[in-house]
Design a protein around this motif. Structure first.
Motif, PDB file in Angstrom:
ATOM      1  N   VAL A  80       0.350   8.979  -0.678  1.00 38.14           N
ATOM      2  CA  VAL A  80      -0.663   7.993  -0.345  1.00 38.14           C
ATOM      3  C   VAL A  80       0.007   6.915   0.480  1.00 38.14           C
ATOM      4  CG1 VAL A  80      -1.977   8.436  -2.434  1.00 38.14           C
ATOM      5  CG2 VAL A  80      -0.275   6.643  -2.464  1.00 38.14           C
ATOM      6  N   GLY A  81      -0.651   6.523   1.532  1.00 36.80           N
ATOM      7  CA  GLY A  81      -0.091   5.491   2.411  1.00 36.80           C
ATOM      8  C   GLY A  81      -0.796   4.184   2.183  1.00 36.80           C
ATOM      9  N   SER A  82      -0.139   3.098   2.535  1.00 33.10           N
ATOM     10  CA  SER A  82      -0.789   1.796   2.447  1.00 33.10           C
ATOM     11  C   SER A  82      -1.025   1.296   3.867  1.00 33.10           C
ATOM     12  CB  SER A  82       0.081   0.834   1.658  1.00 33.10           C
ATOM     13  OG  SER A  82       1.432   1.003   2.018  1.00 33.10           O
ATOM     14  N   HIS A  83      -1.806   0.241   3.949  1.00 32.07           N
ATOM     15  CA  HIS A  83      -2.213  -0.240   5.269  1.00 32.07           C
ATOM     16  C   HIS A  83      -1.020  -0.617   6.122  1.00 32.07           C
ATOM     17  CE1 HIS A  83      -5.820  -1.275   2.630  1.00 32.07           C
ATOM     18  NE2 HIS A  83      -6.013  -0.114   3.190  1.00 32.07           N
ATOM     19  N   ARG A  86       4.230   1.094   4.217  1.00 27.66           N
ATOM     20  CA  ARG A  86       4.687   1.721   2.974  1.00 27.66           C
ATOM     21  C   ARG A  86       3.974   3.009   2.633  1.00 27.66           C
ATOM     22  NH1 ARG A  86       5.100  -3.389  -1.179  1.00 27.66           N
ATOM     23  NH2 ARG A  86       3.808  -4.642   0.216  1.00 27.66           N
ATOM     24  N   GLU A  87       4.721   3.956   2.168  1.00 20.53           N
ATOM     25  CA  GLU A  87       4.076   5.149   1.652  1.00 20.53           C
ATOM     26  C   GLU A  87       4.731   5.578   0.347  1.00 20.53           C
ATOM     27  OE1 GLU A  87       4.195   8.460   4.311  1.00 20.53           O
ATOM     28  OE2 GLU A  87       5.859   9.370   3.250  1.00 20.53           O
ATOM     29  N   GLN A  88       3.902   6.100  -0.515  1.00 22.68           N
ATOM     30  CA  GLN A  88       4.380   6.531  -1.820  1.00 22.68           C
ATOM     31  C   GLN A  88       4.160   8.024  -1.935  1.00 22.68           C
ATOM     32  OE1 GLN A  88       5.625   4.859  -4.588  1.00 22.68           O
ATOM     33  NE2 GLN A  88       5.505   6.611  -5.980  1.00 22.68           N
TER      34      GLN A  88
END
Lengths: 256, 256
Positions: A80-83, A86-88
Motif C-alpha cells: 500500500v502506498g501513501s500520498h 512512503r510505501e509499506q
DNA sequence: AGTATGGTTTGACATGCATCAAGCTCGGGT
DNA sequence: ACCCGAGCTTGATGCATGTCAAACCATACT
C-alpha cells in the motif's frame, strides 16, 4: 542438502506432477473435497492463467476489482502506498496463495501487487466464484476460510510490528519463510530471498541498513549464512529461541 | 456542541429509532437491499442478543468458533496475546462492527474480545449465515465485503505501525475515532475515550508514556483538549495536516 | 571486456522513543 | 469523609534504530 532446482525456477515439486489443462487450483489453494462434477465446474470458472515478468504489476491500487488471483509459480509482494512517497509492503506471496482479497470491499484493488520474479497466476473472476460457491457449499466455506486466514495473518503482522524488536522481527520473518518453503517441498534451511533488503525492511517496519546489520549479526553468531540473497539457516533453533514467547502465531504455512 | 447523552450510553441516535424484536442488523452492518421475506429469514438466524458488562470477555483466543458477533451498543477491544506476557491490541470496535471473523479460518477464535464498557452484541451463528448466504446472494456478497473490509483495515494499521511516527499515529487514531463517531451520529470533535492510555499504546505500537506525552503536546499546541478520557478536537485540521501524505486510507468509517 | 547502476555492507553519528522513577488525580470502597 | 489503588502525567536518562555517508559488489548494458 540444497535444492538447486529451487533457486531458479521456484516451482514446488508437487505442482510439477500436476498435468492440468487449466491451472488446477485443486492441489494448490482449494483442496476441498469436491466431486468430479464439481471439479469441472470449478475448472470452468478459472480463467486462463497469466504469466508475469519480474517487476510487472498484477494489479494496482485503485483499479476496478474483478478477480482474485492464485499464485501458481513465482513470488509476489503487495504494498500500500501513501500520498507522499512512503510505501509499506504488506506481504509476500508464493505458490498457492491468494491475491486481491482486499479488493472485494470497495470493488477496487486496495494495494499494488508486483511480481518479484517471473511468475504465473490463475485468475478467478470473483462474481463467478460467488455463484459457484452457492452451488458448492464446501467451496463457499473454503473461500470464507481463506479470507479469514488473511485476517489472522494480518493480526500476527500487527503483533510483529507493534511489539517486537528488530532481531525478533527478522528471526520471525526468516522462520516463516522457511516454513512456507518447506511446506511447498523446498529446502527449509536453504533458500533464495526473492526480495531486496529494502522490501524486507518495509515489510518489517525497519530500514534496510537495520535489516542488513541484523542479518550480519545473525551470521556472526553462527546462526545463519548470508551470501547476498542466498540464506542458510544453520541454527534455526537459535532463531526460534529468540522469538519464543513473542510469537502469537507467526508460524503459519500461509502468506506473510 | 457536546452530545451529553453520548458519553454515558454510547447508543447511536439512529439505532435508538429502530424498534425490533430481535436486534435488527439491517440498519447496522447488513444494510443490503433485502425483501421483506428475506429480512425475516435473516431475523430468524440472528440469535438473541447478549449483554456484557465492562471487562467481560465476548470470546477468548482458542475457544471453538461458532458465531461472529455484531456490536449493537458499547465498545470492544480485540487483542492477540503472546506466550510471554506481551499483548497486542489489534482493534477497537463500536456499534455496527463485526467481531470474530478471524475465527473462521481455524474453527477457533484467534484473539480475545473484551467489552470496554457495558455492551450489547448480536450473535450470528456462522454456519447458518453461510447457508442463508446461499439463498440470498446479496447477503452472501455483503458478507464477503465485510470480511474484505477487515483486511483493508488491517493493511492500513500495518502502514501505521510500519511507517508512521508517534505523533502521526496518534493523530491518525484520533481522526479515525472522530470519523467513526460522527458516522454513528455522535459529535465528531468531542468524545470520550473508552480505552486506557496503555490500550491505545498497545494498539499504536507505543508505550503509554509516549501516548500521554504526545496528547499533552497536541494540547500545548492548541490542537486538542484533554481532560482524562474526554477529548475535544479543537483544530482537527492541524491533525489532518500532520498525517497528510502518510495516510493510505486511515480514514475509514469502519473499525480500527 | 568495460562500464554504469542498483543493491548491499559497514561505520559514525543523531534522535525518537523506551525505560525508570516520582508524584499526581480520580473514583471506589469502607 | 477518608484512604487506597489504578491510571495518568512529567522528568531524567539510555538505548535501539534511523540517518548520513562512503566503499564495495554483482549484475545488466554498451
Amino acid at each position: 542438502m540444497r535444492n538447486t532446482m529451487v533457486e531458479h525456477t521456484n516451482i514446488p515439486i508437487h505442482t510439477l506432477k500436476v498435468s492440468c489443462s487449466n491451472c488446477s487450483l485443486r492441489e494448490l489453494c482449494l483442496p476441498v473435497g469436491l466431486s468430479r462434477e464439481e471439479m469441472s465446474q470449478l475448472d470452468a470458472v478459472i480463467r486462463q492463467s497469466r504469466r508475469l515478468k519480474r517487476g510487472e504489476y498484477l494489479f494496482r491500487a485503485g483499479e476496478p476489482f474483478k478477480s482474485v488471483f492464485a499464485v501458481r509459480t513465482g513470488f509476489f509482494k503487495t504494498c500500500v502506498g501513501s500520498h507522499d512517497g512512503r510505501e509499506q509492503v504488506t506481504g509476500f506471496h508464493m505458490s498457492g496463495e491468494l491475491l486481491g482479497l482486499d479488493g472485494i470491499s470497495a470493488n477496487a484493488h486496495g494495494c499494488d501487487s508486483i511480481a518479484l520474479e517471473d511468475s504465473e497466476v490463475c485468475e478467478l473472476p470473483f462474481s463467478r466464484m460467488e455463484s459457484l460457491g452457492r452451488d458448492i457449499p464446501s467451496l463457499q466455506h473454503h473461500f470464507f476460510r481463506l479470507m479469514s486466514r488473511e485476517i489472522v495473518r494480518d493480526q500476527s503482522v500487527m503483533l510483529l510490528l507493534g511489539n517486537m524488536k528488530a532481531e525478533e522481527r527478522l528471526a520471525a520473518f526468516l522462520l516463516n519463510l522457511s516454513l512456507r518453503f518447506s511446506t511447498r517441498g523446498f529446502a527449509a534451511n536453504d533458500f533464495i530471498l526473492r526480495m531486496s533488503r529494502e522490501e524486507i525492511g518495509s515489510f518489517l517496519g525497519l530500514k534496510l541498513e537495520t535489516v542488513s546489520r541484523t542479518l550480519s549479526r545473525f551470521q556472526a553468531n553462527g546462526w545463519i549464512t548470508v551470501e547476498h540473497k542466498h540464506i542458510q539457516l544453520v541454527q534455526p533453533t537459535a532463531l526460534k529461541e529468540l522469538i519464543s514467547g513473542c510469537s502469537g502465531n507467526t508460524q503459519q504455512t500461509h502468506a506473510m
